[in-house]
Design an enzyme around this catalytic site. Structure first.
Site, PDB file in Angstrom:
ATOM      1  N   CYS A  31       2.900   3.375   1.693  1.00 52.20           N
ATOM      2  CA  CYS A  31       4.031   2.826   0.704  1.00 52.20           C
ATOM      3  C   CYS A  31       4.721   1.860   1.199  1.00 52.20           C
ATOM      4  CB  CYS A  31       5.337   4.068   0.545  1.00 52.20           C
ATOM      5  SG  CYS A  31       4.621   5.399  -0.078  1.00 52.20           S
ATOM      6  N   GLY A  60       0.938  -0.506  -1.461  1.00 52.29           N
ATOM      7  CA  GLY A  60       0.864   0.606  -2.580  1.00 52.29           C
ATOM      8  C   GLY A  60       0.682  -0.108  -3.929  1.00 52.29           C
ATOM      9  N   ASN A 134       8.700   5.563   2.995  1.00 50.55           N
ATOM     10  CA  ASN A 134       7.411   5.069   3.476  1.00 50.55           C
ATOM     11  C   ASN A 134       6.924   6.007   4.593  1.00 50.55           C
ATOM     12  OD1 ASN A 134       5.990   2.558   5.220  1.00 50.55           O
ATOM     13  ND2 ASN A 134       4.883   4.065   4.440  1.00 50.55           N
ATOM     14  N   GLY A 135       6.173   6.993   4.548  1.00 51.29           N
ATOM     15  CA  GLY A 135       5.667   7.729   5.871  1.00 51.29           C
ATOM     16  C   GLY A 135       5.129   9.231   5.277  1.00 51.29           C
ATOM     17  N   TYR A 282      -5.117  -3.720  10.154  1.00 51.79           N
ATOM     18  CA  TYR A 282      -5.375  -3.800   8.754  1.00 51.79           C
ATOM     19  C   TYR A 282      -4.384  -3.841   7.746  1.00 51.79           C
ATOM     20  CZ  TYR A 282      -7.523  -2.540   4.190  1.00 51.79           C
ATOM     21  OH  TYR A 282      -7.955  -2.582   2.982  1.00 51.79           O
TER      22      TYR A 282
END
Ligand code: SF4
Length: 491
Positions: A31, A60, A134-135, A282
């Protein structure tokens, strides 16, 4: 407690696969979060969050959402799809409020459905909150059970809903206490942007696994009450809205911004920093800076280190677009091998869902990449990729390079072999589908059809990330050693 402006110091610098994502067999971000607090209560924050989310779209593409705060109430709009598909000027115009949080999602915990789209909003007797996360929480099931036992209902399967319900449950203790009590209860990785009726709050897990940074919006030239604050997963999103990057939110730090003040405090014991190394390899955009390390620079250095560790005689070095290109430039400079663009990636591959079988995944790869034949014909080619996960892309690229006339194809990879799953917010295939799991380099090279294959060493990766005793990283998917013990680690 510290004034935020006084801290301007630490950084100068389930079965469905998307054609544009899983088809290229990469690891995928869970996210991106973005939050804005405007000093002028008459200005609307939603359009700024929209632009911030556009800059974080790579984190995302499954769903997008924006929640705004106005007069202590929270309004939210969210939907499935890209940011530009979910929002239009009319919807943004309805989102009135001078503080807002937004979210783009790729599902790693919970299914891909509108119920799991974020921000999650809870409206209760004492107020309202919206949470963008996020996580991944590794103790979400336990916390969820406890909350359900105390009569709290859930509407989604996402672990992030646990956070919003915990904060709501603790809210009678006051905002700060509710947040710190919640955060002490949850385990795993989190970068949070939380909106309440009175404040914008950011928090980063004690290991700092997922990134979060802080920016400032300039005031108007005439002074007055303009300007404001930004929280973002990556610094590129602060740039996108014309903000000024201030610094990263530190691991274990909470930032609170309200009408009267902006301050932060450390809520956890000092813990080993373990920033996700894959963000640099990446996941993150190359124009972002995470924890004082420039993502583009780290990729260039990875190429130089690959040149030192495993150079091979060749006529051309090419990078797998997009993230393999900086490393190919670095490798080319270090070895004197000419750098070229041998592979073109389609920018217009639709966000189509396809079934996750190998055959369809391989076809999707051929849609996505093509070779510039005149560039590679009769040449010994070094092909630089950021990572090899399932091996689908690498195998296909070797095949099409050789079909285009390349005499030799030597693969060099900017990360060590991915052998273990991630439990901290990155979508990884099952361990058995990781091509490097249990295979020797020779076996891998043969299965990809390459003339040679080499991965950067773990030490080389750390060097590219400018690691020090203080600046340490999570390497779990390469080494199986995770920053937080994961019970039942067996995927
Ligand atoms: S296990 Fe890998 S992908 Fe997951 S946080 Fe650690 S380095 Fe990042």
């Amino acid at each position: 407690m510290k004034s935020l402006s006084g801290l301007k110091n630490s950084n100068t610098a389930a079965g469905r696969f998307r054609l544009d994502n899983c088809a290229d067999d990469k690891l995928h971000e869970s996210c991106g979060v973005f939050g804005v607090y405007l000093n002028d209560p008459e200005r609307d924050a939603a359009s700024l969050v929209y632009y911030g989310l556009l800059a974080l779209q790579h984190r995302g593409q499954e769903s997008a959402g924006i929640a705004v705060m106005k007069d202590q109430a929270i309004d939210v709009r969210k939907g499935m799809g890209l940011v530009a598909e979910v929002f239009n000027p009319e919807i943004l115009g309805q989102l009135k409020g001078s503080a807002a949080v937004g979210h783009v999602r790729y599902s790693t915990a919970g299914s891909s459905s509108i119920e799991n789209a974020q921000p999650f909003v809870s409206r209760f007797k004492l107020g309202s909150i919206a949470v963008a996360h996020n996580g991944t929480l590794i103790n979400a099931d336990v916390v969820r059970e406890l909350l359900e036992d105390s009569g709290i209902g859930f509407t989604a399967s996402s672990d992030s809903e646990v956070i919003v319900n915990l904060i709501a449950k603790n809210y009678r203790k006051g905002l700060e206490k509710a947040l710190t009590d919640t955060i002490k209860f949850i385990k795993g990785s989190y970068a949070l942007a939380v909106l309440t009726g009175e404040a914008l709050v950011g928090a980063r897990d004690p290991n700092g696994i997922r990134p979060l940074c802080l920016g400032k919006l300039p005031g108007s030239a005439q002074g007055g009450s303009g300007g404001g604050w930004i929280l973002a997963s990556e610094s590129c999103a602060i740039d996108a809205v014309g903000g000024e990057f201030i610094r990263n939110v530190e691991p274990g730090e909470m930032v609170i911004i309200n009408r009267d003040e902006a301050f932060s405090f450390i809520f956890s014991e000092k813990t080993r920093r373990a920033v996700c190394s894959f963000e640099y390899v990446y996941l993150a955009r190359p124009d972002s800076v995470i924890d004082q390390v420039d993502v583009y620079g780290s990729r260039l250095r990875a190429g130089e280190i690959l040149a030192r560790e495993s150079a091979v005689a060749a006529d051309l070095v090419i990078g797998v677009p997009e993230s393999g290109i900086p490393a190919a430039i670095g490798y080319g400079k270090a070895t004197g091998t000419p750098f070229g663009v041998g592979i073109v990636k389609s920018r217009y591959v639709a966000r189509t869902f396809i079934a996750p079988d190998q055959d369809k995944r391989e076809k999707a790869v051929s849609v996505k990449h093509n070779v510039i034949k005149s560039e590679v014909r009769d040449k010994r080619v070094v092909l630089i990729d950021d990572s090899i996960v399932r091996g689908t892309t690498s195998k296909r690229l070797v095949t099409i390079l050789k079909a285009a006339g390349a005499r030799e194809v030597h693969i060099r990879v900017c990360s060590p072999p991915v052998r273990c799953p991630c439990y901290f917010g990155i979508d990884t295939p099952h361990r058995r589908d990781l091509i490097s799991n249990g295979a020797s380099i020779g076996e891998l090279c043969a299965s990809l059809g390459a003339d040679s294959l080499a991965f950067i060493s773990v030490e080389g990766l750390l060097e590219s990330l400018e690691a020090t005793a203080e600046r340490s990283y999570c390497l779990g998917c390469f080494t199986g050693e995770y920053p937080i013990p994961v019970s039942g680690e067996q995927r």
